[in-house]
Structures are given as structure tokens and as C-alpha cells.
Motif scaffolding. Structure first.
Motif, PDB file in Angstrom:
ATOM      1  N   PRO A  90       8.141  -6.410  -8.167  1.00 38.98           N
ATOM      2  CA  PRO A  90       6.779  -6.920  -8.028  1.00 38.98           C
ATOM      3  C   PRO A  90       5.797  -5.854  -7.513  1.00 38.98           C
ATOM      4  O   PRO A  90       4.650  -5.816  -7.942  1.00 38.98           O
ATOM      5  CB  PRO A  90       6.923  -8.076  -7.035  1.00 38.98           C
ATOM      6  CG  PRO A  90       8.327  -8.537  -7.212  1.00 38.98           C
ATOM      7  CD  PRO A  90       9.116  -7.282  -7.491  1.00 38.98           C
ATOM      8  N   GLY A  91       6.266  -4.985  -6.618  1.00 36.17           N
ATOM      9  CA  GLY A  91       5.388  -3.931  -6.103  1.00 36.17           C
ATOM     10  C   GLY A  91       4.913  -2.992  -7.195  1.00 36.17           C
ATOM     11  O   GLY A  91       3.732  -2.618  -7.238  1.00 36.17           O
ATOM     12  N   LEU A  92       5.808  -2.615  -8.081  1.00 37.09           N
ATOM     13  CA  LEU A  92       5.429  -1.768  -9.220  1.00 37.09           C
ATOM     14  C   LEU A  92       4.486  -2.515 -10.144  1.00 37.09           C
ATOM     15  O   LEU A  92       3.471  -1.967 -10.587  1.00 37.09           O
ATOM     16  CB  LEU A  92       6.667  -1.317  -9.994  1.00 37.09           C
ATOM     17  CG  LEU A  92       6.412  -0.634 -11.347  1.00 37.09           C
ATOM     18  CD1 LEU A  92       5.563   0.608 -11.181  1.00 37.09           C
ATOM     19  CD2 LEU A  92       7.711  -0.317 -12.040  1.00 37.09           C
ATOM     20  N   LEU A  93       4.791  -3.777 -10.425  1.00 32.26           N
ATOM     21  CA  LEU A  93       3.945  -4.552 -11.323  1.00 32.26           C
ATOM     22  C   LEU A  93       2.534  -4.726 -10.782  1.00 32.26           C
ATOM     23  O   LEU A  93       1.559  -4.640 -11.532  1.00 32.26           O
ATOM     24  CB  LEU A  93       4.583  -5.919 -11.601  1.00 32.26           C
ATOM     25  CG  LEU A  93       5.882  -5.882 -12.402  1.00 32.26           C
ATOM     26  CD1 LEU A  93       6.486  -7.282 -12.488  1.00 32.26           C
ATOM     27  CD2 LEU A  93       5.663  -5.288 -13.784  1.00 32.26           C
ATOM     28  N   VAL A  94       2.411  -4.949  -9.480  1.00 32.44           N
ATOM     29  CA  VAL A  94       1.082  -5.105  -8.881  1.00 32.44           C
ATOM     30  C   VAL A  94       0.291  -3.802  -8.993  1.00 32.44           C
ATOM     31  O   VAL A  94      -0.871  -3.811  -9.419  1.00 32.44           O
ATOM     32  CB  VAL A  94       1.182  -5.582  -7.415  1.00 32.44           C
ATOM     33  CG1 VAL A  94      -0.146  -5.424  -6.678  1.00 32.44           C
ATOM     34  CG2 VAL A  94       1.635  -7.033  -7.370  1.00 32.44           C
ATOM     35  N   LEU A  95       0.901  -2.685  -8.621  1.00 30.26           N
ATOM     36  CA  LEU A  95       0.199  -1.401  -8.749  1.00 30.26           C
ATOM     37  C   LEU A  95      -0.195  -1.128 -10.195  1.00 30.26           C
ATOM     38  O   LEU A  95      -1.318  -0.688 -10.471  1.00 30.26           O
ATOM     39  CB  LEU A  95       1.080  -0.254  -8.255  1.00 30.26           C
ATOM     40  CG  LEU A  95       1.048   0.098  -6.795  1.00 30.26           C
ATOM     41  CD1 LEU A  95       1.956   1.294  -6.522  1.00 30.26           C
ATOM     42  CD2 LEU A  95      -0.354   0.374  -6.294  1.00 30.26           C
ATOM     43  N   HIS A  96       0.718  -1.399 -11.112  1.00 32.61           N
ATOM     44  CA  HIS A  96       0.434  -1.126 -12.511  1.00 32.61           C
ATOM     45  C   HIS A  96      -0.648  -2.063 -13.053  1.00 32.61           C
ATOM     46  O   HIS A  96      -1.494  -1.645 -13.847  1.00 32.61           O
ATOM     47  CB  HIS A  96       1.707  -1.213 -13.346  1.00 32.61           C
ATOM     48  CG  HIS A  96       1.587  -0.504 -14.640  1.00 32.61           C
ATOM     49  ND1 HIS A  96       1.372   0.861 -14.728  1.00 32.61           N
ATOM     50  CD2 HIS A  96       1.611  -0.966 -15.914  1.00 32.61           C
ATOM     51  CE1 HIS A  96       1.279   1.205 -16.000  1.00 32.61           C
ATOM     52  NE2 HIS A  96       1.418   0.105 -16.740  1.00 32.61           N
ATOM     53  N   GLU A 137      -6.621   7.506  -6.009  1.00 27.51           N
ATOM     54  CA  GLU A 137      -5.852   8.633  -6.554  1.00 27.51           C
ATOM     55  C   GLU A 137      -4.418   8.622  -6.018  1.00 27.51           C
ATOM     56  O   GLU A 137      -3.477   8.888  -6.749  1.00 27.51           O
ATOM     57  CB  GLU A 137      -6.535   9.965  -6.243  1.00 27.51           C
ATOM     58  CG  GLU A 137      -7.787  10.206  -7.049  1.00 27.51           C
ATOM     59  CD  GLU A 137      -7.531  10.199  -8.548  1.00 27.51           C
ATOM     60  OE1 GLU A 137      -6.535  10.819  -9.011  1.00 27.51           O
ATOM     61  OE2 GLU A 137      -8.307   9.547  -9.278  1.00 27.51           O
ATOM     62  N   ARG A 138      -4.280   8.300  -4.736  1.00 28.83           N
ATOM     63  CA  ARG A 138      -2.929   8.181  -4.161  1.00 28.83           C
ATOM     64  C   ARG A 138      -2.152   7.063  -4.834  1.00 28.83           C
ATOM     65  O   ARG A 138      -0.947   7.159  -5.061  1.00 28.83           O
ATOM     66  CB  ARG A 138      -3.013   7.925  -2.653  1.00 28.83           C
ATOM     67  CG  ARG A 138      -3.464   9.154  -1.868  1.00 28.83           C
ATOM     68  CD  ARG A 138      -3.556   8.865  -0.403  1.00 28.83           C
ATOM     69  NE  ARG A 138      -2.215   8.599   0.140  1.00 28.83           N
ATOM     70  CZ  ARG A 138      -1.978   8.098   1.334  1.00 28.83           C
ATOM     71  NH1 ARG A 138      -2.972   7.802   2.135  1.00 28.83           N
ATOM     72  NH2 ARG A 138      -0.753   7.910   1.758  1.00 28.83           N
ATOM     73  N   GLY A 139      -2.850   5.988  -5.168  1.00 31.26           N
ATOM     74  CA  GLY A 139      -2.218   4.875  -5.855  1.00 31.26           C
ATOM     75  C   GLY A 139      -1.778   5.236  -7.258  1.00 31.26           C
ATOM     76  O   GLY A 139      -0.712   4.825  -7.719  1.00 31.26           O
ATOM     77  N   ARG A 140      -2.593   6.018  -7.946  1.00 27.14           N
ATOM     78  CA  ARG A 140      -2.228   6.475  -9.288  1.00 27.14           C
ATOM     79  C   ARG A 140      -0.963   7.326  -9.225  1.00 27.14           C
ATOM     80  O   ARG A 140      -0.035   7.149 -10.010  1.00 27.14           O
ATOM     81  CB  ARG A 140      -3.362   7.283  -9.912  1.00 27.14           C
ATOM     82  CG  ARG A 140      -3.023   7.836 -11.290  1.00 27.14           C
ATOM     83  CD  ARG A 140      -4.193   8.586 -11.901  1.00 27.14           C
ATOM     84  NE  ARG A 140      -5.259   7.699 -12.281  1.00 27.14           N
ATOM     85  CZ  ARG A 140      -5.295   6.986 -13.411  1.00 27.14           C
ATOM     86  NH1 ARG A 140      -4.296   7.075 -14.253  1.00 27.14           N
ATOM     87  NH2 ARG A 140      -6.304   6.214 -13.686  1.00 27.14           N
ATOM     88  N   GLU A 154       2.667   6.355 -10.873  1.00 23.60           N
ATOM     89  CA  GLU A 154       3.370   7.276 -11.776  1.00 23.60           C
ATOM     90  C   GLU A 154       4.768   7.597 -11.248  1.00 23.60           C
ATOM     91  O   GLU A 154       5.725   7.657 -12.020  1.00 23.60           O
ATOM     92  CB  GLU A 154       2.554   8.546 -11.975  1.00 23.60           C
ATOM     93  CG  GLU A 154       1.301   8.310 -12.789  1.00 23.60           C
ATOM     94  CD  GLU A 154       0.363   9.492 -12.846  1.00 23.60           C
ATOM     95  OE1 GLU A 154       0.670  10.553 -12.246  1.00 23.60           O
ATOM     96  OE2 GLU A 154      -0.690   9.359 -13.484  1.00 23.60           O
ATOM     97  N   ARG A 155       4.891   7.772  -9.932  1.00 31.28           N
ATOM     98  CA  ARG A 155       6.191   8.055  -9.327  1.00 31.28           C
ATOM     99  C   ARG A 155       7.148   6.879  -9.545  1.00 31.28           C
ATOM    100  O   ARG A 155       8.300   7.051  -9.949  1.00 31.28           O
ATOM    101  CB  ARG A 155       6.037   8.335  -7.830  1.00 31.28           C
ATOM    102  CG  ARG A 155       7.351   8.751  -7.145  1.00 31.28           C
ATOM    103  CD  ARG A 155       7.258   8.696  -5.637  1.00 31.28           C
ATOM    104  NE  ARG A 155       7.153   7.341  -5.116  1.00 31.28           N
ATOM    105  CZ  ARG A 155       8.165   6.468  -5.035  1.00 31.28           C
ATOM    106  NH1 ARG A 155       9.364   6.787  -5.477  1.00 31.28           N
ATOM    107  NH2 ARG A 155       7.982   5.263  -4.532  1.00 31.28           N
TER     108      ARG A 155
END
Length: 84
Positions: free
Chosen positions: A7-13, A65-68, A72-73
Motif C-alpha cells: 500500500p505504501g508504494l501504491l500511495v506514493l505512485h 523531489e524526495r518522494g519521486r 523510483e527506489r
């Protein structure tokens, strides 16, 4: 074989691909619970990965930018983990 992203990846994406959106829109993007999404967004805000902005009756989240870089990581780590 399919793989469920965290879920953390999905939210950021979701924030990344929508550009600017409120919490329900971000949650809806990948079928996530709104309450969980809000908690993950607040966590991401604390890490400096997203920013919440409100102006003239409109409010929403955007990626920093940190979120991007974090998105990506996480995407790269998931691809490596599933052999993609």
C-alpha cells in the motif's frame, strides 16, 4: 504469476501519476481504503515525500523531489524482487 504491491508504494505512485489530488482520489486510484491512505500520506509527509496544499477551496497532495526518488527506489526494488 501476479504480485501485489505494498500500500505504501501504491500511495506514493498514485500521487506521482495523478500529480495533485485529494485523499479519496489517491485511494481510489488503486482501490485502497481511504483511512489507510490518509495514514500513509501523513507518514510520507513526515518523511518529506509528499506535500499537502490547500488554496481557494481546493486541496490535495503532490509528490516532492524526495518522494519521486523514493517512489523510483521502491519501484526498482519491487521489480528486482519479482524478477521483472
Amino acid at each position: 504469476m501476479t504480485h501485489d504491491s505494498s500500500p505504501g508504494l501504491l500511495v506514493l505512485h498514485a500521487v506521482r501519476v495523478t500529480g495533485f489530488a485529494d485523499t479519496p482520489v489517491i485511494a481510489h486510484r488503486y482501490g485502497l481504503d481511504v483511512t489507510t491512505t490518509k495514514e500513509l500520506l501523513l507518514d510520507a509527509e513526515a518523511y518529506g515525500w509528499v506535500a499537502h496544499t490547500a488554496f481557494a477551496g481546493t486541496e490535495g497532495w503532490s509528490l516532492t523531489e524526495r518522494g519521486r526518488a523514493e517512489n523510483e527506489r521502491r519501484l526498482a526494488a519491487e521489480l528486482a524482487r519479482v524478477g521483472g
